[in-house]
Design a protein around this motif. Sequence first.
Motif, short mmCIF file in Angstrom:
data_model
loop_
_atom_site.label_atom_id
_atom_site.label_comp_id
_atom_site.label_asym_id
_atom_site.label_seq_id
_atom_site.Cartn_x
_atom_site.Cartn_y
_atom_site.Cartn_z
N ILE A 160 35.88 108.72 10.22
CA ILE A 160 34.43 108.49 10.15
C ILE A 160 34.00 107.41 11.14
O ILE A 160 34.54 106.30 11.11
N THR A 161 33.05 107.74 11.99
CA THR A 161 32.47 106.69 12.86
C THR A 161 31.17 106.21 12.23
O THR A 161 30.65 106.85 11.30
N GLU A 162 30.62 105.15 12.79
CA GLU A 162 29.37 104.59 12.27
C GLU A 162 28.21 105.56 12.46
O GLU A 162 27.16 105.42 11.82
N ALA A 163 28.38 106.56 13.37
CA ALA A 163 27.30 107.53 13.62
C ALA A 163 27.25 108.62 12.55
O ALA A 163 26.30 109.41 12.51
N HIS A 164 28.23 108.67 11.67
CA HIS A 164 28.25 109.68 10.60
C HIS A 164 26.99 109.50 9.74
O HIS A 164 26.61 108.37 9.43
N PRO A 165 26.34 110.62 9.33
CA PRO A 165 25.14 110.47 8.50
C PRO A 165 25.43 109.69 7.21
O PRO A 165 26.53 109.79 6.66
N THR A 166 24.45 108.96 6.74
CA THR A 166 24.58 108.21 5.48
C THR A 166 23.54 108.72 4.50
O THR A 166 22.56 109.36 4.89
N GLY A 167 23.76 108.41 3.23
CA GLY A 167 22.70 108.65 2.24
C GLY A 167 23.01 109.69 1.19
O GLY A 167 22.44 109.63 0.10
N SER A 168 23.88 110.67 1.48
CA SER A 168 24.14 111.67 0.42
C SER A 168 25.27 111.15 -0.47
O SER A 168 26.42 111.56 -0.36
N ILE A 169 24.89 110.22 -1.32
CA ILE A 169 25.86 109.47 -2.14
C ILE A 169 25.73 109.95 -3.58
O ILE A 169 24.64 110.27 -4.04
N THR A 170 26.87 109.95 -4.28
CA THR A 170 26.85 110.50 -5.64
C THR A 170 26.80 109.43 -6.73
O THR A 170 26.85 109.76 -7.90
N ASN A 171 26.71 108.15 -6.37
CA ASN A 171 26.63 107.15 -7.44
C ASN A 171 25.62 106.06 -7.11
O ASN A 171 25.28 105.83 -5.95
N VAL A 172 25.14 105.41 -8.17
CA VAL A 172 24.05 104.43 -8.04
C VAL A 172 24.50 103.20 -7.25
O VAL A 172 23.77 102.70 -6.39
N TYR A 173 25.72 102.73 -7.52
CA TYR A 173 26.23 101.57 -6.78
C TYR A 173 26.14 101.83 -5.27
O TYR A 173 25.62 101.01 -4.50
N GLY A 174 26.66 103.00 -4.85
CA GLY A 174 26.66 103.34 -3.43
C GLY A 174 25.24 103.42 -2.88
O GLY A 174 24.98 103.00 -1.75
N ARG A 175 24.33 103.94 -3.72
CA ARG A 175 22.95 104.03 -3.25
C ARG A 175 22.33 102.65 -3.04
O ARG A 175 21.49 102.48 -2.16
N THR A 176 22.73 101.67 -3.85
CA THR A 176 22.16 100.33 -3.62
C THR A 176 22.58 99.81 -2.24
O THR A 176 21.80 99.18 -1.55
N LYS A 177 23.83 100.10 -1.84
CA LYS A 177 24.28 99.67 -0.50
C LYS A 177 23.48 100.40 0.57
O LYS A 177 23.06 99.81 1.57
N TYR A 178 23.29 101.70 0.35
CA TYR A 178 22.54 102.51 1.32
C TYR A 178 21.09 102.03 1.42
O TYR A 178 20.56 101.84 2.52
N PHE A 179 20.45 101.81 0.27
CA PHE A 179 19.05 101.37 0.28
C PHE A 179 18.92 100.02 1.00
O PHE A 179 17.96 99.79 1.74
N ILE A 180 19.88 99.15 0.77
CA ILE A 180 19.81 97.83 1.43
C ILE A 180 19.95 98.01 2.95
O ILE A 180 19.22 97.38 3.72
N GLU A 181 20.86 98.87 3.37
CA GLU A 181 20.97 99.10 4.83
C GLU A 181 19.65 99.61 5.40
O GLU A 181 19.23 99.20 6.50
N GLU A 182 18.97 100.49 4.65
CA GLU A 182 17.68 101.02 5.12
C GLU A 182 16.64 99.88 5.18
O GLU A 182 15.84 99.79 6.11
N MET A 183 16.68 99.03 4.16
CA MET A 183 15.77 97.88 4.11
C MET A 183 16.00 96.98 5.33
O MET A 183 15.05 96.51 5.97
N LEU A 184 17.26 96.76 5.65
CA LEU A 184 17.59 95.89 6.78
C LEU A 184 17.12 96.51 8.10
O LEU A 184 16.68 95.80 9.01
N LYS A 185 17.19 97.84 8.19
CA LYS A 185 16.68 98.53 9.40
C LYS A 185 15.20 98.26 9.56
O LYS A 185 14.73 97.92 10.65
N ASP A 186 14.44 98.43 8.47
CA ASP A 186 12.99 98.21 8.52
C ASP A 186 12.68 96.77 8.89
O ASP A 186 11.79 96.50 9.69
#
Length: 369
Positions: free
Chosen positions: A153-179
């Motif tokens: 997996i490289t950093e260019a791999h799509p993110t976001g299709s996660i199956t658990n809430v913990y993982g989604r918090t990490k994903y949401f924070i990354e999106e927040m940091l992008k904004d």
Amino acid sequence: MGISHRIKMPKFKSVLVTGGAGYIGSHCVVDLLNAGYDVIAIDNFANAVCDDEGSPALRRAEQITGKKIAFYKADLLDKPQINDIFDKHDVDCVIHFAALKAVGESMQQPLLYYQNNLLGMLNLLEVMRSHNCYQMVFSSSCTVYGEPEKLPITEAHPTGSITNVYGRTKYFIEEMLKDLSAADEKWNIISLRYFNPVGAHPSGLIGEDPTKEFSNLMPYMSQVALGKKPVLTIFGNDYNTPDGTGIRDYIHVMDLASGHVAALKVLSDAHGRLKVYNLGTGRGVSVKELVDVFQRVTNTNIPIKYVERRLGDITAMWADATLAKEELGWTAQHTIEEMCTDFWRWQTMNPDGYAKKQKTTFIAVNGKS
Ligand code: UFG
């Protein structure tokens, strides 16, 4: 491991580490102190051991390095308290580890996870901004990738299709940091996506001592090796892998720590950006392989039992860590054997974790009494 990072004086002087008393946090604090940073650590002890004097892990980090840490028991949900700490210290940069991280618990208590992980992060960013501190290293996870489309997996791999809430918090924070970094170029952020951290500091003084019931492979396996649990259940031997068991990229916690020191150095040379790096070894190891190596290097016998696959587990995941090598000058140095040996040293010297003093064998080895 990161020798070059240890001898150069950092441009940032003081680093505030949230979740500093935890497993990854405490190992990172050791490397930061060795690299010459002043460390301010905070922790709310949600998943780190606390005693009458504070954090045993951080006291041992001081013992290892011979340096002092400014420590505060503090909760990121208590914004005035965080504000006070920033008033007291001139913080150049924040490394943000503090988060709830149990996948199963996150599914049962999503609001707890969203409140703690997302609101905690929002409070921290607001306090940082009000103190003109715009540099952050964020503790993210390869869980943001979900089921891999392609390996490694490289950093260019799509993110976001996660199956658990913990993982989604990490994903949401990354999106927040992008904004955030798109809106204000003063922010200068590195997000590090960890693969599977294992091992312990080679002194055997600090290691993983979760306060909640744990389910990760290495701590569970070593409890079986110690005789505290009867059998290791392996979740599935019918995966499409050479031996049928799941494959992960296990990385020594000291390699993760040196990855943060490498990130800080690059962060201090750059301005206005958000960068993401995988921290992994680039090597996939199956559950069966890890159990075999652990038994061999620790000379123990681990009874195993194959059971059904664990819900939500993926088949295989390992990193392409080329970007971290090229841009951070970092590569993982430790072998699987070292990960097992170091974890086992910590476990046998501290069979009850931080609850009891370490066995005297350590004190003899280090010539201290
Ligand atoms: N496993 C067993 N038996 C056990 C425990 C685990 O067979 O008792 C297997 C799992 O099925 C998996 C592998 O061992 O194949 C590793 O499992 P872990 O629970 O140690 O780690 P995960 O890969 O499931 O998840 C970990 C963290 C997550 C994080 C993820 C990626 O627990 O928080 O790595 O960073 F998101």
